[in-house]
Structure formats: C-alpha cells, structure tokens
Design an enzyme around this catalytic site. Structure first.
Site: not given
Ligand SMILES: NC(=O)c1ccc[n+]([C@@H]2O[C@H](COP(=O)([O-])OP(=O)(O)OC[C@H]3O[C@@H](n4cnc5c(N)ncnc54)[C@H](O)[C@@H]3O)[C@@H](O)[C@H]2O)c1
Length: 337
Positions: A158, A126-128
């Site tokens: 992260k 993430t950009d964070e």
């Molecule tokens: N949402 C955003 O805007 C954003 C932006 C940049 C990067 N990201 C990154 O993208 C990825 C996905 O983000 P998201 O928003 O879809 O998240 P989300 O919270 O919607 O989904 C996370 C998923 O991971 C699963 N999970 C959590 N812990 C787990 C574990 N220990 N073992 C197996 N599965 C597990 C959860 O059940 C869920 O299905 C993350 O790594 C996040 O840091 C998100």
C-alpha cells in the site's frame, strides 16, 4: 453528472461506499469493477444491483486490455481505487499477489486515467503505511507528513502504491487525491478480520483467537464515516493532497473482544490467546485534524454506538456469514448473470 469507476466494489468498504453514493447521487453513474476474489462478495451489492445508475463488471484491475476497453467505453470522470488484497496474514504467507494487485493494479489504473484524461484518480489507502507507534506514547499520532515506515508485505504494498500515486501527480500532473484511514468496522466485512470473526464465533460459542496478549491498539472508525470522508474529498478536496481519516477511538484488541462478548452476554472464557503475528504492529494512532479543519468532515458514529449497531447487523444477518462459510457466496454472480 459524473461517470464514476469504483474498483473493489464487492468488498467490504467499497460496497458500503456504493450503497451510499448510488443512493445519494442519482444523476451519477457508477461502474463497479471487481475480480470477485475470495474477498469479493456479489451479495454485498444486493441493495443496488438493479439500480439504473449502477453497473457491475467482473474483471481484474491488472488486466490491461479489459481495463483499457472499459475506460474507452465508459469515459470516466472519476476513478476510485479500493481494489486490493487487504489481509495482513495472507500477505505474510503469500506476498506476491499483494504486489501485483496493490502496486501493478494501481499503476495500470493510473496509466488509463492519464490516457483517457479522468478528472480525478482517488487512491484508498491505509494508516498502516505509517508503520506503528509505541504503546506507552499516547501523545504520538500519525499525520499526513509522517514518513512511511510500513511493517508487513500488505502495508508495504500500500505504501508503494501511495508513492507511485504521488509520483504520477508530480511527473505527469495526474489529478490525484489519497485518503489514509484507520481500521474500519461495520456491515459486510469479510469474516477474516477481527470484529466479524469475534462476533460470528461468539454467536456460535466457539473459541475466539486473540494474537499475543491482545494489547495491540487500533483506532476504529465506522465504515460509513470513512465513506462520507471519501465523498467529501472527491467533491471538495484539493488535487495532489493526502487526507488522514480516523475514528478517534483507540482500543486494544482485547477491549474490542470484551466489548463484543459483553454485549452478546457471552463468557470471556471463549478468549483463546494464540501465537502472535510476526511483525505485529503495536499501535496505530491517527491525526485527522486536516480533513476536519479543511473540509469540515465530522464523524457520525462513536465506537459505542457503532459497535452495537454492527453486532446487531451480524446477529441479524447470520445467513450472510453462513453463505461465506459454505462457499455459496461465490456462486451468486454466476446464478444471477
Ligand atoms: N479494512 C480496513 O480496515 C481498511 C482500512 C484502511 C484502508 N483500507 C483499504 O480500503 C480498501 C478496501 O478494503 P476492504 O477491507 O474493503 O477490502 P476487502 O478485502 O473487503 O475487498 C477487496 C475487494 O477488492 C477486490 N479485488 C481484489 N483484487 C482485485 C483485482 N486484482 N482486481 C479487481 N478487484 C480486486 C476483491 O474481490 C474485493 O471485492 C483497500 O484498498 C484497503 O487497503 C482498508
């Protein structure tokens, strides 16, 4: 032909990724490993659950024995780690699980990737991890070489994972890539994050909480564009490299809320300013010139088009949100098993 492990596939971004990839690459086989935490929703996989080239495995990325067995049985070519605890507010109230899943989980997946010699380990970041930028310097942007300067336990976990991924490349020669993306929006986002919260509350004429003055700026990218970027990095990216992905669509939180209210024809009187989040990052601004130039990645959405489509999706899928509000979404996996 590739065998691909996608972790966190029942979450927001990775479920959209799987919808896209399972359809686009019928000769690849996809295995989704997801613990189905509160943020995991088996219903998100409905469009692909019966496809021949897709398989779901319920399990935790920190469960070493389960992960080892899965790698041994499946012989993955690629591992793409989306699984994470992803909500900043939760990381403030309970940091511990963020370190376990986001850092230890990453380490376990990389250890198994080494042991079973995967061709690519991709870390979704993430950009964070870059921290924040001042509101009055729109000229400043994060590049891939900006030092990491995370603010919340979420972004620190992260950032810790990213450093570990780079160390596995340098120390062990694990063939890694990392993508760092700005704020995503689109279908299937858990209604704890800004855009689905605002849409679902506005549809019910409920008050919409906005942190502080609502002046914090985020760069918004449609989840589809994030995912086509990851697809390009997997197929054409250079091992060992980090790629920023962004929407070139910076908006204040208040602008986002007002855009949604206007489209839904709802009153701005629904806006309810609440006490600011501790350590709330002011602005994220991302420079994604590298992936645009090196891999010819282009966005297909601008924010105006993407947000309208997204509002329409939540409006037309209110049962998807209701299932989450009632807790029914957590039963689907066991009912279908
Ligand atoms: N949402 C955003 O805007 C954003 C932006 C940049 C990067 N990201 C990154 O993208 C990825 C996905 O983000 P998201 O928003 O879809 O998240 P989300 O919270 O919607 O989904 C996370 C998923 O991971 C699963 N999970 C959590 N812990 C787990 C574990 N220990 N073992 C197996 N599965 C597990 C959860 O059940 C869920 O299905 C993350 O790594 C996040 O840091 C998100």
């Amino acid at each position: 032909m590739k065998k691909v492990l996608v972790t966190g596939g029942a979450g927001f971004i990775a479920s959209n990724f799987l919808h896209y990839m399972v359809d686009k690459y019928p000769n690849y086989n996809f295995v989704c490993l997801d613990a189905l935490t509160y943020a995991g929703n088996y219903n998100n996989l409905e469009p692909i659950i019966d496809k021949d080239n897709f398989k779901f495995v319920k399990g935790d990325i920190t469960d070493i024995r389960l992960v080892d067995k899965l790698f041994k049985e499946e012989n993955f070519n690629w591992v793409i780690n989306f699984a994470a605890e992803s909500h900043v507010d939760n990381s403030i109230s309970n940091p511990s699980i963020f370190l376990t899943t986001n850092i230890i989980g990453t380490q376990i997946l990389m250890d198994k990737s080494r042991k079973y010699e995967v061709e690519r380990y991709h870390q979704v970041s993430t950009d964070e991890v870059y921290g924040d930028l001042p509101l009055d310097r729109p000229d400043l942007l994060f590049t891939e070489t900006t030092p990491l300067h995370a603010s919340s336990p979420y972004s620190s976990s992260k950032a810790g994972a990213d450093l570990l991924v780079e160390s596995y490349y340098r120390t062990f020669g694990l063939p890694i890539t990392i993508s760092r993306c700005s704020n995503n929006y689109g279908p299937y986002q858990f209604p704890e994050k800004l855009i689905p919260v605002v849409i679902s509350k506005a549809l019910k004429d409920e008050l919409i909480p906005v942190y502080g003055t609502g002046k914090n700026i985020r760069d918004w990218i449609h989840v589809y564009d994030h995912n086509i970027g990851i697809d390009m990095i997997l197929h054409h990216g250079k091992v060992g490299e980090i790629y920023n992905l962004g929407g070139r669509s910076e908006r204040t939180n208040l602008e986002v809320v007002k855009t949604i209210l206007k489209y839904l024809n709802k009153s701005e009187a629904l806006i309810n300013y609440v006490t600011d989040r501790p350590g709330h990052d002011l602005r994220y601004g991302i420079d994604c010139t590298k992936i645009e130039n090196e891999l010819s990645w282009l966005r297909t959405y601008n924010f105006d088009k993407g947000i309208k489509e997204t509002i329409d999706w939540y409006t037309n899928n209110q049962n998807w949100i209701e299932d989450i509000e009632t807790g029914n979404y957590q039963k689907t996996y066991y009912q279908r098993k």
